[in-house]
Design an enzyme around this catalytic site. Sequence first.
Site, PDB file in Angstrom:
ATOM      1  CG  ASP A 168      14.509  26.179  25.757  1.00  0.00           C
ATOM      2  OD1 ASP A 168      13.866  27.043  25.149  1.00  0.00           O
ATOM      3  OD2 ASP A 168      14.056  25.599  26.765  1.00  0.00           O
ATOM      4  CG  HIS A 492      20.056  31.898  22.113  1.00  0.00           C
ATOM      5  ND1 HIS A 492      21.363  31.687  22.477  1.00  0.00           N
ATOM      6  CD2 HIS A 492      19.319  31.058  22.875  1.00  0.00           C
ATOM      7  CE1 HIS A 492      21.411  30.771  23.435  1.00  0.00           C
ATOM      8  NE2 HIS A 492      20.179  30.370  23.699  1.00  0.00           N
ATOM      9  CG  ASP A 538      21.312  39.376  13.878  1.00  0.00           C
ATOM     10  OD1 ASP A 538      20.880  38.380  14.503  1.00  0.00           O
ATOM     11  OD2 ASP A 538      21.376  39.433  12.638  1.00  0.00           O
ATOM     12  CD  GLU A 547      15.771  31.521  23.915  1.00  0.00           C
ATOM     13  OE1 GLU A 547      16.147  32.101  24.924  1.00  0.00           O
ATOM     14  OE2 GLU A 547      15.340  30.350  23.908  1.00  0.00           O
TER      15      GLU A 547
END
Length: 567
Positions: A168, A492, A538, A547
């Site tokens: 993020d 991620h 994965d 992540e």
Amino acid sequence: MKIYINQMGYHPDSVKTAVLTQDAGAGASPQAPDIVQICSVDGTCILEKEPTFFGLDKSSGDYVWHVSFSEINTPGTYIVKSGDSTSYPFEIETGLYNSLHTLLSKMLYFQRCGMDLLPEYAGQFARTKCHTPSSVLWSEYKKYLAGEIESEDMQRFDIRGGWHDAGDYGRYSTAAAAALAHILYAFRFFPDAFDKSLNIPESGNGMPDILNECLYELKWLLQMQNDEGGVYHKQCTLRHANFVMPHEDTNQMILYPVSSMAVADFTAIMALAYRIYYPYDNDFATQALQAALKSYDWLQKHPEFIGFTNPEETNTGEYDDTNDIDERLWAAMELYRCTGEKHYLTDAKTLFDTLDITTEFGWGDVSGFAGWALLEQELMPKASISEEYYADTLEAEFAKVYRHEFLTEADRILDIIRKSGYLLDLSPNEFCWGSNMVVLNRAMLLSTAYLLDSQKEYADAAVYQMDYILGVNAVGYSYITGVGANSFCHPHNRVTEADGIDDTIPGYVSGGPNGIPADEKAEWLIRPGTPPMKCYLDIWECYSLNEITIYWNSPAIFTAAFLSCQK
Ligand code: 9MR
Ligand code: ZN
């Protein structure tokens, strides 16, 4: 039969162990593997060994055999064979861990926010600068959302830079401080390891690149301090961005309230930065110390715990905590190291005495960093401890206690490793979100114990943890992108998904298996009852398994730097 080895490889003088496994599912009984051959990559057998049966490994549900081949120390490329099974190829070479921590450190450059990443440094992963508009305070934005004030009525703050925390785009003060602590202490304890250029814009300016890179984060963090010495807990948008490139994430950035954890962590890391940067950038170092002192004052004026909980409108990271004692301990200890003023030491000892756990290196529990600060001279190279080193008896006594805490914890971790077929430092119930961080934080602890006590078992155990991260695990992945024949490649990570480039940015550490998968895709795909070490996919949607974050790379940087300095 499966054969797992460190897919990157081994230092010639290092301990080397291959793990052979058979799934113990459906009541199968163990079938001893054929004789094991360690061969050069062209197939020439160099060594034959009878595998040793370990037994059932509880974390994976596998029967496990071990083969030690430490005696092979000629540089080259090798494979391990048994019957029809063959391992991935691996190297035996000096310099592998040095290259590894360089790659892991470059990841931080790829996380940079607020500047263009140019092709000369980022290659095909060049991208446009992001998150440059101003931020507003949550207390005002909340009113704006409720229609109580207009957009123009909000104060604006120009706070830019730093590293995106993870997959993020948020930037979080306590997570930043933990990652910086791992790296700055790695530099403190293993300065000679950081001799390579990272090929970043600042390269060649006379400062080691690892410090150049950390300075980018520290300069952002300095801006997170307000006029009173409080430190905002995080700078984020209201909701996580879609899977778009960072410059396309143009939602309003918000400064969330001050937490006492953020203030204390800020104090500690700025005090540490003072000591580290002083020889290279006197002005910055002085500024960092002034900022640390100001925040310490804030802490004195606010003895109460001021935690952080996400407002209900927000879904970005929380980094919550239940107390701030370990953070305050770390702050006091770092300031004592910078100033030698005894009241900081007394504060630290008083806080320490209330803690049960004192040796953690995570974003939630930072107590171990206080131990690093206290024992700094013993952990640095060529430490010469004179009788007078510890300034007074309280300090000398405290150092003795902390040394004991680290060694006791390291011995507890060795016991866990002895019970693991994969020589892993996690018990079956410890595969949490970001379990690879726990693996690596404990590897840092083992490294610390080795520096304090020179017992080979600690250093060997640290090697085994990197072996696990690089392929000696029940899913057979290297958990570092671009390293090893079977590295994970679908993190991620918004940038990796949105950039339209087939290759994955190298040098990311995956969060790793999570015994309690906590995202929709993983909950759907991982069958109940799957052994925890196998709860991994994965797949980019699986944010609770796959992540990436700055503080999952940073303990790997520390451990790789440690191993690069060992024989
Ligand atoms: O690393 C954090 C993990 O320990 C928590 O269980 C999880 C859920 O609260 O959050 C993780 O931190 C995430 C953070 O909140 C936002 N950036 C990405 C982090 C890694 O997933
Ligand atoms: Zn950004």
